[in-house]
Every structure is written in C-alpha cells, then in structure tokens.
Design a protein around this motif. Structure first.
Motif, PDB file in Angstrom:
ATOM      1  N   MET A  45       0.830  -1.178   0.000  1.00 22.98           N
ATOM      2  CA  MET A  45       0.000   0.000   0.000  1.00 22.98           C
ATOM      3  C   MET A  45       0.876   1.243   0.000  1.00 22.98           C
ATOM      4  O   MET A  45       1.841   1.325   0.737  1.00 22.98           O
ATOM      5  N   ILE A  46       0.522   2.186  -0.828  1.00 19.81           N
ATOM      6  CA  ILE A  46       1.262   3.443  -0.927  1.00 19.81           C
ATOM      7  C   ILE A  46       0.832   4.415   0.154  1.00 19.81           C
ATOM      8  O   ILE A  46       1.631   5.137   0.711  1.00 19.81           O
ATOM      9  N   GLY A  47      -0.449   4.476   0.448  1.00 17.18           N
ATOM     10  CA  GLY A  47      -0.972   5.414   1.429  1.00 17.18           C
ATOM     11  C   GLY A  47      -2.472   5.552   1.277  1.00 17.18           C
ATOM     12  O   GLY A  47      -3.115   4.751   0.618  1.00 17.18           O
ATOM     13  N   THR A  48      -3.000   6.597   1.889  1.00 19.00           N
ATOM     14  CA  THR A  48      -4.431   6.855   1.848  1.00 19.00           C
ATOM     15  C   THR A  48      -4.678   8.258   1.330  1.00 19.00           C
ATOM     16  O   THR A  48      -4.023   9.198   1.769  1.00 19.00           O
ATOM     17  N   ALA A  49      -5.630   8.395   0.407  1.00 18.42           N
ATOM     18  CA  ALA A  49      -6.011   9.697  -0.132  1.00 18.42           C
ATOM     19  C   ALA A  49      -7.396  10.050   0.379  1.00 18.42           C
ATOM     20  O   ALA A  49      -8.280   9.203   0.423  1.00 18.42           O
ATOM     21  N   LEU A  50      -7.579  11.307   0.761  1.00 18.23           N
ATOM     22  CA  LEU A  50      -8.870  11.813   1.193  1.00 18.23           C
ATOM     23  C   LEU A  50      -9.376  12.783   0.135  1.00 18.23           C
ATOM     24  O   LEU A  50      -8.717  13.781  -0.159  1.00 18.23           O
ATOM     25  N   ILE A  51     -10.514  12.473  -0.451  1.00 22.17           N
ATOM     26  CA  ILE A  51     -11.129  13.352  -1.447  1.00 22.17           C
ATOM     27  C   ILE A  51     -12.340  13.984  -0.786  1.00 22.17           C
ATOM     28  O   ILE A  51     -13.312  13.310  -0.466  1.00 22.17           O
ATOM     29  N   VAL A  52     -12.267  15.304  -0.561  1.00 20.41           N
ATOM     30  CA  VAL A  52     -13.318  16.037   0.128  1.00 20.41           C
ATOM     31  C   VAL A  52     -14.194  16.732  -0.906  1.00 20.41           C
ATOM     32  O   VAL A  52     -13.693  17.309  -1.871  1.00 20.41           O
ATOM     33  N   GLY A  53     -15.499  16.689  -0.704  1.00 18.02           N
ATOM     34  CA  GLY A  53     -16.423  17.296  -1.644  1.00 18.02           C
ATOM     35  C   GLY A  53     -16.579  16.442  -2.888  1.00 18.02           C
ATOM     36  O   GLY A  53     -16.663  16.944  -3.998  1.00 18.02           O
ATOM     37  N   ALA A  54     -16.587  15.134  -2.676  1.00 17.01           N
ATOM     38  CA  ALA A  54     -16.621  14.193  -3.797  1.00 17.01           C
ATOM     39  C   ALA A  54     -17.857  14.395  -4.660  1.00 17.01           C
ATOM     40  O   ALA A  54     -18.966  14.486  -4.159  1.00 17.01           O
ATOM     41  N   PRO A  66     -19.508  13.637  -8.977  1.00 17.88           N
ATOM     42  CA  PRO A  66     -19.601  12.578  -9.975  1.00 17.88           C
ATOM     43  C   PRO A  66     -18.569  12.642 -11.105  1.00 17.88           C
ATOM     44  O   PRO A  66     -18.480  11.694 -11.878  1.00 17.88           O
ATOM     45  N   MET A  67     -17.792  13.692 -11.214  1.00 17.54           N
ATOM     46  CA  MET A  67     -16.890  13.779 -12.363  1.00 17.54           C
ATOM     47  C   MET A  67     -15.425  13.671 -11.958  1.00 17.54           C
ATOM     48  O   MET A  67     -14.867  12.582 -11.954  1.00 17.54           O
ATOM     49  N   LEU A  68     -14.806  14.748 -11.627  1.00 21.28           N
ATOM     50  CA  LEU A  68     -13.372  14.772 -11.343  1.00 21.28           C
ATOM     51  C   LEU A  68     -13.012  13.868 -10.164  1.00 21.28           C
ATOM     52  O   LEU A  68     -12.041  13.118 -10.220  1.00 21.28           O
ATOM     53  N   SER A  69     -13.800  13.934  -9.120  1.00 19.83           N
ATOM     54  CA  SER A  69     -13.516  13.106  -7.941  1.00 19.83           C
ATOM     55  C   SER A  69     -13.556  11.622  -8.268  1.00 19.83           C
ATOM     56  O   SER A  69     -12.745  10.844  -7.771  1.00 19.83           O
ATOM     57  N   THR A  70     -14.502  11.221  -9.087  1.00 22.15           N
ATOM     58  CA  THR A  70     -14.628   9.815  -9.471  1.00 22.15           C
ATOM     59  C   THR A  70     -13.420   9.373 -10.283  1.00 22.15           C
ATOM     60  O   THR A  70     -12.847   8.308 -10.030  1.00 22.15           O
ATOM     61  N   LEU A  71     -13.028  10.193 -11.236  1.00 18.64           N
ATOM     62  CA  LEU A  71     -11.846   9.857 -12.044  1.00 18.64           C
ATOM     63  C   LEU A  71     -10.591   9.793 -11.187  1.00 18.64           C
ATOM     64  O   LEU A  71      -9.764   8.892 -11.339  1.00 18.64           O
ATOM     65  N   LEU A  72     -10.448  10.745 -10.272  1.00 15.17           N
ATOM     66  CA  LEU A  72      -9.288  10.755  -9.388  1.00 15.17           C
ATOM     67  C   LEU A  72      -9.277   9.520  -8.495  1.00 15.17           C
ATOM     68  O   LEU A  72      -8.234   8.881  -8.313  1.00 15.17           O
ATOM     69  N   ALA A  73     -10.430   9.164  -7.952  1.00 12.95           N
ATOM     70  CA  ALA A  73     -10.519   7.976  -7.093  1.00 12.95           C
ATOM     71  C   ALA A  73     -10.123   6.717  -7.862  1.00 12.95           C
ATOM     72  O   ALA A  73      -9.357   5.889  -7.365  1.00 12.95           O
ATOM     73  N   LYS A  74     -10.641   6.573  -9.077  1.00 12.50           N
ATOM     74  CA  LYS A  74     -10.292   5.412  -9.900  1.00 12.50           C
ATOM     75  C   LYS A  74      -8.787   5.349 -10.148  1.00 12.50           C
ATOM     76  O   LYS A  74      -8.173   4.279 -10.045  1.00 12.50           O
TER      77      LYS A  74
END
Length: 51
Positions: A1-10, A12-20
């Motif tokens: 595991m590299i680490g954990t990312a927190l995406i705030v204000g998720a 349907p567009m940019l956040s989803t692509l970033l999460a993937k």
C-alpha cells in the motif's frame, strides 16, 4: 500500500476519475461528501463500500 487519499467534496466527475486513478495506483481512497446519495453512487461506480 502506498498510502491513503482523502477526497473532500466528492462529486460525480473529477472526484470519481481521481478515485479510480488512485485506486489503480494502489492507494486506499476515502470519499467525503455532504450528499450521501452522490457518495453512494460514486462508491458503486468504483467498486467501493459506502459507510
């Protein structure tokens, strides 16, 4: 595991692509959103669990 990312204000567009992308890179991803329906649909799309 590299680490954990927190995406705030998720959303349907940019956040989803970033999460993937981050998941492909081996990171754990945490999504935070006020709208739980949006968060649930994002989790369903990326194959994650909404809690």
């Amino acid at each position: 595991m590299i680490g954990t990312a927190l995406i705030v204000g998720a959303g349907p567009m940019l956040s989803t692509l970033l999460a993937k992308f981050l998941i492909k890179e081996g990171m754990d991803v945490v999504l935070a959103a006020r709208d739980t329906q949006k968060r649930s649909s994002i989790c369903k799309e990326i194959g994650a669990e909404a809690v």
